[in-house]
Write an enzyme that holds these catalytic residues in place. Structure first.
Site, PDB file in Angstrom:
ATOM      1  N   ALA A 192      -5.968   4.606  -8.330  1.00 27.48           N
ATOM      2  CA  ALA A 192      -5.996   5.699  -7.353  1.00 27.48           C
ATOM      3  C   ALA A 192      -4.560   6.066  -7.004  1.00 27.48           C
ATOM      4  O   ALA A 192      -3.628   5.281  -7.232  1.00 27.48           O
ATOM      5  CB  ALA A 192      -6.723   5.262  -6.081  1.00 27.48           C
TER       6      ALA A 192
ATOM      7  N   LYS B 182     -10.597   9.176  -0.886  1.00 22.80           N
ATOM      8  CA  LYS B 182     -11.246   7.873  -1.098  1.00 22.80           C
ATOM      9  C   LYS B 182     -12.681   7.918  -0.562  1.00 22.80           C
ATOM     10  O   LYS B 182     -13.595   7.373  -1.177  1.00 22.80           O
ATOM     11  CB  LYS B 182     -10.449   6.758  -0.413  1.00 22.80           C
ATOM     12  CG  LYS B 182      -9.111   6.442  -1.038  1.00 22.80           C
ATOM     13  CD  LYS B 182      -9.192   5.903  -2.464  1.00 22.80           C
ATOM     14  CE  LYS B 182      -9.804   4.536  -2.559  1.00 22.80           C
ATOM     15  NZ  LYS B 182      -9.740   3.988  -3.951  1.00 22.80           N
TER      16      LYS B 182
ATOM     17  N   LYS C 107      13.001   1.110   9.017  1.00 17.63           N
ATOM     18  CA  LYS C 107      12.590   2.384   9.626  1.00 17.63           C
ATOM     19  C   LYS C 107      11.170   2.261  10.172  1.00 17.63           C
ATOM     20  O   LYS C 107      10.216   2.022   9.423  1.00 17.63           O
ATOM     21  CB  LYS C 107      12.601   3.502   8.577  1.00 17.63           C
ATOM     22  CG  LYS C 107      13.900   3.601   7.771  1.00 17.63           C
ATOM     23  CD  LYS C 107      15.032   4.157   8.595  1.00 17.63           C
ATOM     24  CE  LYS C 107      16.290   4.331   7.756  1.00 17.63           C
ATOM     25  NZ  LYS C 107      17.509   3.933   8.468  1.00 17.63           N
TER      26      LYS C 107
ATOM     27  N   THR D 208     -11.089   1.631   0.637  1.00 17.43           N
ATOM     28  CA  THR D 208     -10.216   1.312   1.765  1.00 17.43           C
ATOM     29  C   THR D 208     -10.931   1.465   3.100  1.00 17.43           C
ATOM     30  O   THR D 208     -11.873   2.262   3.217  1.00 17.43           O
ATOM     31  CB  THR D 208      -8.999   2.267   1.725  1.00 17.43           C
ATOM     32  OG1 THR D 208      -8.263   2.138   2.945  1.00 17.43           O
ATOM     33  CG2 THR D 208      -9.422   3.725   1.603  1.00 17.43           C
ATOM     34  N   ASP D 209     -10.435   0.759   4.111  1.00 22.87           N
ATOM     35  CA  ASP D 209     -10.995   0.924   5.458  1.00 22.87           C
ATOM     36  C   ASP D 209     -10.639   2.290   6.052  1.00 22.87           C
ATOM     37  O   ASP D 209     -11.219   2.699   7.059  1.00 22.87           O
ATOM     38  CB  ASP D 209     -10.520  -0.209   6.385  1.00 22.87           C
ATOM     39  CG  ASP D 209      -9.010  -0.311   6.540  1.00 22.87           C
ATOM     40  OD1 ASP D 209      -8.279   0.473   5.894  1.00 22.87           O
ATOM     41  OD2 ASP D 209      -8.559  -1.179   7.311  1.00 22.87           O
ATOM     42  N   GLU D 210      -9.667   2.994   5.438  1.00 23.30           N
ATOM     43  CA  GLU D 210      -9.242   4.288   6.012  1.00 23.30           C
ATOM     44  C   GLU D 210     -10.340   5.340   5.951  1.00 23.30           C
ATOM     45  O   GLU D 210     -10.236   6.373   6.625  1.00 23.30           O
ATOM     46  CB  GLU D 210      -7.972   4.797   5.315  1.00 23.30           C
ATOM     47  CG  GLU D 210      -6.807   3.861   5.536  1.00 23.30           C
ATOM     48  CD  GLU D 210      -5.446   4.466   5.198  1.00 23.30           C
ATOM     49  OE1 GLU D 210      -5.338   5.698   5.113  1.00 23.30           O
ATOM     50  OE2 GLU D 210      -4.503   3.678   5.018  1.00 23.30           O
TER      51      GLU D 210
ATOM     52  N   TYR E 202      -5.389  11.486   1.740  1.00 19.57           N
ATOM     53  CA  TYR E 202      -5.670  10.257   0.965  1.00 19.57           C
ATOM     54  C   TYR E 202      -7.041   9.707   1.315  1.00 19.57           C
ATOM     55  O   TYR E 202      -7.895   9.495   0.444  1.00 19.57           O
ATOM     56  CB  TYR E 202      -4.588   9.192   1.228  1.00 19.57           C
ATOM     57  CG  TYR E 202      -5.016   7.785   0.840  1.00 19.57           C
ATOM     58  CD1 TYR E 202      -5.254   7.456  -0.490  1.00 19.57           C
ATOM     59  CD2 TYR E 202      -5.209   6.795   1.811  1.00 19.57           C
ATOM     60  CE1 TYR E 202      -5.667   6.166  -0.846  1.00 19.57           C
ATOM     61  CE2 TYR E 202      -5.618   5.513   1.466  1.00 19.57           C
ATOM     62  CZ  TYR E 202      -5.841   5.207   0.138  1.00 19.57           C
ATOM     63  OH  TYR E 202      -6.249   3.941  -0.208  1.00 19.57           O
TER      64      TYR E 202
ATOM     65  N   ASN F 188       2.763  -2.439  14.331  1.00 15.73           N
ATOM     66  CA  ASN F 188       3.869  -2.314  13.373  1.00 15.73           C
ATOM     67  C   ASN F 188       5.182  -2.873  13.924  1.00 15.73           C
ATOM     68  O   ASN F 188       5.967  -3.468  13.188  1.00 15.73           O
ATOM     69  CB  ASN F 188       4.069  -0.839  12.990  1.00 15.73           C
ATOM     70  CG  ASN F 188       2.894  -0.288  12.211  1.00 15.73           C
ATOM     71  OD1 ASN F 188       2.105  -1.041  11.653  1.00 15.73           O
ATOM     72  ND2 ASN F 188       2.761   1.042  12.178  1.00 15.73           N
TER      73      ASN F 188
END
Ligand code: NAD
Ligand code: DAU
Length: 331
Positions: free
Chosen positions: A79, A151, A202, A120-122, A147, A246
């Protein structure tokens, strides 16, 4: 078993091929990979003599048909995978993730071959911060980015091919992976290699967004568990209870690399940035007896840092170009 692994030269696919060669001598592996910017022959160098690598595109229907016809099962990892790239240019995501999966589905339908589709969990969108709620197999699809929308589309095609044509497929939706051979465009390896090359890490926005981290070896052991014993037509969620924001992950990387935990830059946030992902993997654990092995995140992160330190040859040629791309977007 003759196993076709699509996307086997990418991050998760290459780790899957390595562990399969190591642990399953009865499996003969063919990799189909377009070797896009995200795939590399070098990632398969340690197993080059044990597998067959076919360079080709999922959209090449004849090639996919031929390789599927020669296989007993397909593990479909290939993918386009980076959210920031999808925001900048969604077209390749439509081609690889939607048309590519369609091409695999048609081939397994014609030849009656078992399919495991890696997702994906997205696809579930995001969760609010600070609430005790997690994604389950019955969470409605609600993708946010180009994206995740592609998916989700691919997952829906797989479900429809199971119901309409009796294709023998399973689906897994996993959370954020980390470990060796991950492309340095992604969060953790980008920050590690920034530090290794004297750049400042970053962080998008304030760094409050939460991801549910799992070591790539644990993702892949779950994929094998599903291939071995998963119920046809089922979706399994894969996660290792690894939720962290993050900022905490970045500070941990800085600390493990003997840097000041505040030695980083805040940069432009991602458009539409998903707030939080969290997986309830209860069904996979209870029904298939799966459990992750890498349960100490600091330990897994430490060995991942060591891998990037020891394998500069693998990522150093990419670093300038990746950072130039981010700089153009103010990130
Ligand atoms: P990656 O970007 O590192 O690798 C993808 C591989 O697919 C590359 O080798 C690329 O060359 C190949 N590929 C792309 N388009 C292709 C095409 N049209 N034809 C043939 N090959 C093609 O991705 P990854 O992080 O290893 O992800 C693998 C799979 O796992 C994807 O389906 C992704 O959606 C899913 N996933 C990833 C994560 C994660 O945290 N990385 C989490 C959950 C699920
Ligand atoms: O949840 C599974 C998904 O995880 C997979 O489906 C995707 O293929 C994979 O790329 C990953 O998506 P994310 O968008 O969560 O991963 P990424 O590594 O791009 O970013 C992780 C988090 O870190 C996210 O909140 C954005 C942030 N980030 C990312 C980069 C590259 C930064 O703060 N700084 C950065 O430089």
């Amino acid at each position: 078993m003759r196993l076709l692994v699509t996307g086997g030269a990418g991050f998760i696919g290459a780790n899957f091929v390595h562990s399969t060669v190591r642990e399953r001598p009865d499996v003969s592996v063919t990799v189909l990979d377009a070797l896009t910017y995200a795939g590399s022959r070098e990632s398969l160098a340690p197993v080059a003599d044990d597998i067959r690598l076919v360079e080709g595109d999922l959209a090449d229907e004849q090639l996919v048909e031929r390789l599927v016809a020669e296989s007993d099962a397909v593990a479909h990892f290939a993918a386009e995978t980076h959210v920031d790239n999808a925001l900048a240019d969604p077209a390749p995501f439509l081609r690889s993730n939607v048309i590519g999966t369609f091409s695999v589905l048609e081939a397994v339908r014609r030849h009656g071959v078992r399919l495991h589709h890696v997702s994906t969990d997205e696809v579930y969108g995001d969760l609010p911060l600070g609430e005790d709620v997690r994604f389950t197999e019955s969470t409605p699809y609600n993708p946010s980015s180009p994206y995740s929308a592609t998916k989700a589309s691919a997952d829906l095609l797989v479900r429809a091919w199971v119901r309409s044509y009796g294709v023998r497929a399973t689906i897994s939706n996993c959370s954020n992976n980390y470990g060796p051979y991950q492309h340095i465009e992604k969060f953790i390896p980008r920050q590690i290699t920034n530090i290794l090359t004297g750049r400042r890490p970053k962080l998008y926005g304030a760094g409050a967004n939460v991801r549910d981290w799992i070591h790539v070896e644990d993702h892949n052991s779950a994929v094998w568990r599903i291939l071995d014993g998963g119920e046809i037509g089922r979706t399994y969620l894969i996660g290792a209870d690894g939720e962290r924001d993050n900022l905490s992950v970045l500070r941990m990387i800085l600390q493990l690399m003997d840097r000041d935990p505040d030695d980083f830059d805040h940069v432009t946030d991602r458009a539409g940035h998903d707030l939080r992902y969290a997986i309830d993997s209860g069904a996979l654990r209870d029904e298939l007896g799966w459990a992750p092995k890498h349960t100490d995140f600091a330990d897994g992160l430490g060995s991942t840092i060591a891998w990037y330190r020891d394998n500069e040859w693998w990522w150093a040629p990419l670093k300038e170009r990746v950072e130039a791309g981010y700089a153009k977007r103010g990130q």
